[in-house]
Design a protein around this motif. Structure first.
Motif, mmCIF file in Angstrom:
data_model
loop_
_atom_site.group_PDB
_atom_site.id
_atom_site.type_symbol
_atom_site.label_atom_id
_atom_site.label_comp_id
_atom_site.label_asym_id
_atom_site.label_seq_id
_atom_site.Cartn_x
_atom_site.Cartn_y
_atom_site.Cartn_z
ATOM 1 N N ASN A 135 0.854 -1.196 0.000
ATOM 2 C CA ASN A 135 0.000 0.000 0.000
ATOM 3 C C ASN A 135 0.880 1.233 0.000
ATOM 4 O O ASN A 135 1.919 1.269 0.663
ATOM 5 N N TRP A 136 0.433 2.246 -0.722
ATOM 6 C CA TRP A 136 1.202 3.481 -0.858
ATOM 7 C C TRP A 136 0.255 4.640 -0.598
ATOM 8 O O TRP A 136 -0.814 4.742 -1.219
ATOM 9 N N LEU A 137 0.645 5.502 0.313
ATOM 10 C CA LEU A 137 -0.100 6.725 0.627
ATOM 11 C C LEU A 137 0.802 7.922 0.389
ATOM 12 O O LEU A 137 1.980 7.898 0.783
ATOM 13 N N ILE A 138 0.268 8.956 -0.216
ATOM 14 C CA ILE A 138 1.003 10.218 -0.366
ATOM 15 C C ILE A 138 0.094 11.343 0.093
ATOM 16 O O ILE A 138 -1.038 11.483 -0.386
ATOM 17 N N GLY A 139 0.602 12.153 1.011
ATOM 18 C CA GLY A 139 -0.089 13.358 1.429
ATOM 19 C C GLY A 139 0.418 14.523 0.591
ATOM 20 O O GLY A 139 1.603 14.844 0.624
ATOM 21 N N TRP A 140 -0.447 15.103 -0.204
ATOM 22 C CA TRP A 140 -0.101 16.226 -1.074
ATOM 23 C C TRP A 140 -0.550 17.524 -0.417
ATOM 24 O O TRP A 140 -1.614 17.588 0.195
ATOM 25 N N ARG A 141 0.257 18.565 -0.566
ATOM 26 C CA ARG A 141 -0.077 19.871 0.007
ATOM 27 C C ARG A 141 0.118 20.950 -1.063
ATOM 28 O O ARG A 141 1.128 20.968 -1.761
ATOM 29 N N LYS A 142 -0.874 21.814 -1.155
ATOM 30 C CA LYS A 142 -0.793 22.930 -2.105
ATOM 31 C C LYS A 142 0.240 23.925 -1.606
ATOM 32 O O LYS A 142 0.237 24.315 -0.431
ATOM 33 N N GLN A 143 1.117 24.346 -2.487
ATOM 34 C CA GLN A 143 2.178 25.290 -2.150
ATOM 35 C C GLN A 143 1.712 26.726 -2.400
ATOM 36 O O GLN A 143 0.704 26.958 -3.068
ATOM 37 N N ASP A 145 2.835 28.840 -4.375
ATOM 38 C CA ASP A 145 2.835 29.190 -5.794
ATOM 39 C C ASP A 145 1.707 28.491 -6.571
ATOM 40 O O ASP A 145 1.599 28.622 -7.779
ATOM 41 N N GLY A 146 0.873 27.709 -5.837
ATOM 42 C CA GLY A 146 -0.254 27.022 -6.463
ATOM 43 C C GLY A 146 0.063 25.599 -6.903
ATOM 44 O O GLY A 146 -0.840 24.857 -7.270
ATOM 45 N N SER A 147 1.332 25.209 -6.885
ATOM 46 C CA SER A 147 1.695 23.837 -7.251
ATOM 47 C C SER A 147 1.362 22.883 -6.103
ATOM 48 O O SER A 147 1.124 23.310 -4.978
ATOM 49 N N TRP A 148 1.340 21.604 -6.427
ATOM 50 C CA TRP A 148 1.085 20.572 -5.423
ATOM 51 C C TRP A 148 2.352 19.755 -5.237
ATOM 52 O O TRP A 148 2.968 19.319 -6.211
ATOM 53 N N LYS A 149 2.765 19.576 -3.986
ATOM 54 C CA LYS A 149 3.979 18.826 -3.663
ATOM 55 C C LYS A 149 3.662 17.743 -2.639
ATOM 56 O O LYS A 149 2.722 17.859 -1.848
ATOM 57 N N GLU A 150 4.501 16.700 -2.637
ATOM 58 C CA GLU A 150 4.376 15.623 -1.665
ATOM 59 C C GLU A 150 4.885 16.105 -0.311
ATOM 60 O O GLU A 150 6.053 16.449 -0.176
ATOM 61 N N ALA A 151 4.016 16.133 0.680
ATOM 62 C CA ALA A 151 4.417 16.514 2.036
ATOM 63 C C ALA A 151 4.953 15.298 2.786
ATOM 64 O O ALA A 151 5.865 15.406 3.589
ATOM 65 N N TRP A 152 4.362 14.144 2.503
ATOM 66 C CA TRP A 152 4.794 12.900 3.141
ATOM 67 C C TRP A 152 4.352 11.718 2.290
ATOM 68 O O TRP A 152 3.449 11.834 1.464
ATOM 69 N N GLY A 153 5.025 10.612 2.499
ATOM 70 C CA GLY A 153 4.669 9.380 1.803
ATOM 71 C C GLY A 153 4.870 8.195 2.726
ATOM 72 O O GLY A 153 5.803 8.186 3.537
ATOM 73 N N VAL A 154 3.998 7.210 2.617
ATOM 74 C CA VAL A 154 4.111 5.975 3.391
ATOM 75 C C VAL A 154 4.026 4.810 2.413
ATOM 76 O O VAL A 154 3.056 4.702 1.664
ATOM 77 N N VAL A 155 5.062 3.967 2.434
ATOM 78 C CA VAL A 155 5.104 2.777 1.604
ATOM 79 C C VAL A 155 5.156 1.590 2.551
ATOM 80 O O VAL A 155 6.067 1.483 3.367
ATOM 81 N N SER A 156 4.168 0.712 2.457
ATOM 82 C CA SER A 156 4.069 -0.407 3.387
ATOM 83 C C SER A 156 3.777 -1.695 2.612
ATOM 84 O O SER A 156 2.714 -1.816 2.009
ATOM 85 N N ASP A 157 4.737 -2.621 2.630
ATOM 86 C CA ASP A 157 4.477 -3.871 1.910
ATOM 87 C C ASP A 157 3.462 -4.704 2.663
ATOM 88 O O ASP A 157 3.315 -4.596 3.877
ATOM 89 N N THR A 158 2.741 -5.505 1.929
ATOM 90 C CA THR A 158 1.706 -6.334 2.537
ATOM 91 C C THR A 158 2.209 -7.748 2.808
ATOM 92 O O THR A 158 1.437 -8.599 3.235
ATOM 93 N N GLY A 159 3.491 -7.983 2.553
ATOM 94 C CA GLY A 159 4.071 -9.284 2.833
ATOM 95 C C GLY A 159 3.684 -10.311 1.794
ATOM 96 O O GLY A 159 2.957 -10.027 0.850
ATOM 97 N N PRO A 160 4.164 -11.530 1.985
ATOM 98 C CA PRO A 160 3.851 -12.581 1.008
ATOM 99 C C PRO A 160 2.369 -12.929 1.053
ATOM 100 O O PRO A 160 1.712 -12.804 2.073
ATOM 101 N N ALA A 161 1.905 -13.377 -0.094
ATOM 102 C CA ALA A 161 0.497 -13.778 -0.196
ATOM 103 C C ALA A 161 0.258 -14.979 0.718
ATOM 104 O O ALA A 161 1.100 -15.869 0.816
ATOM 105 N N PRO A 162 -0.876 -15.004 1.417
ATOM 106 C CA PRO A 162 -1.161 -16.136 2.290
ATOM 107 C C PRO A 162 -1.317 -17.430 1.484
ATOM 108 O O PRO A 162 -1.806 -17.412 0.366
#
Length: 164
Positions: A135-143, A145-162
């Motif tokens: 799963n990948w989450l990105i928190g975007w924040r308006k700057q 100047d009106g552009s959008w930038k990544e404020a934070w990101g979380v990358v979390s693997d879900t592990g091997p398939a059961p």
């Protein structure tokens, strides 16, 4: 009546100054914000898949924080660039996403992009391409100047398939 109107406008101006708010009639269009955020996320992914670390990291805000499973937090674009350069140095490095969704804050100044990912890379132990899913989450924040930038990101693997 004129004096009452003037006093009311003055009181409203003082209240806005004290609260730090700016009077505005503009409202954010959540669909338009979501579309722009999805386009930015697609550009980050395309740059990563083209092995262009600088372009991929160009979407980071100055105070970006990356949280990757099993690793210390990445703080700032320079640290993210170092990690991304390391990742894209692997010829097998490629990421694909599915199930993208964007939630936009009511104020229209922040958005949460989320998706599942498949990240292919060369396993350092086996020297063979392998794929991690998660799963990948990105928190975007308006700057400002009106552009959008990544404020934070979380990358979390879900592990091997059961296994059944």
């Amino acid at each position: 009546m004129h004096r009452t109107t003037t006093l009311s406008l003055a009181a409203m101006s003082v209240a806005l100054l004290v609260s730090g708010c700016k009077p505005s009639t503009a409202t954010a269009d959540p669909a338009k914000v979501a579309e722009g955020v999805k386009a930015n996320a697609a550009a980050v992914i395309a740059a990563f898949n083209a092995h262009d670390a600088e372009k991929a990291v160009s979407y980071d805000a100055p105070d970006y924080i990356g949280m990757f499973h099993g690793q210390p937090n990445v703080v700032g674009p320079e640290a993210d660039l170092a990690l991304t350069k390391q990742q894209v140095a692997d010829p097998a490095a490629k990421v694909t996403v599915s199930g993208e969704d964007v939630s936009v804050a009511a104020a229209g100044d922040r958005a949460l992009w989320r998706a599942t990912y498949a990240y292919t890379y060369t396993d350092p132990k086996t020297k063979q391409p392998t794929t991690e899913n998660g799963n990948w989450l990105i928190g975007w924040r308006k700057q400002e100047d009106g552009s959008w930038k990544e404020a934070w990101g979380v990358v979390s693997d879900t592990g091997p398939a059961p296994t059944a």
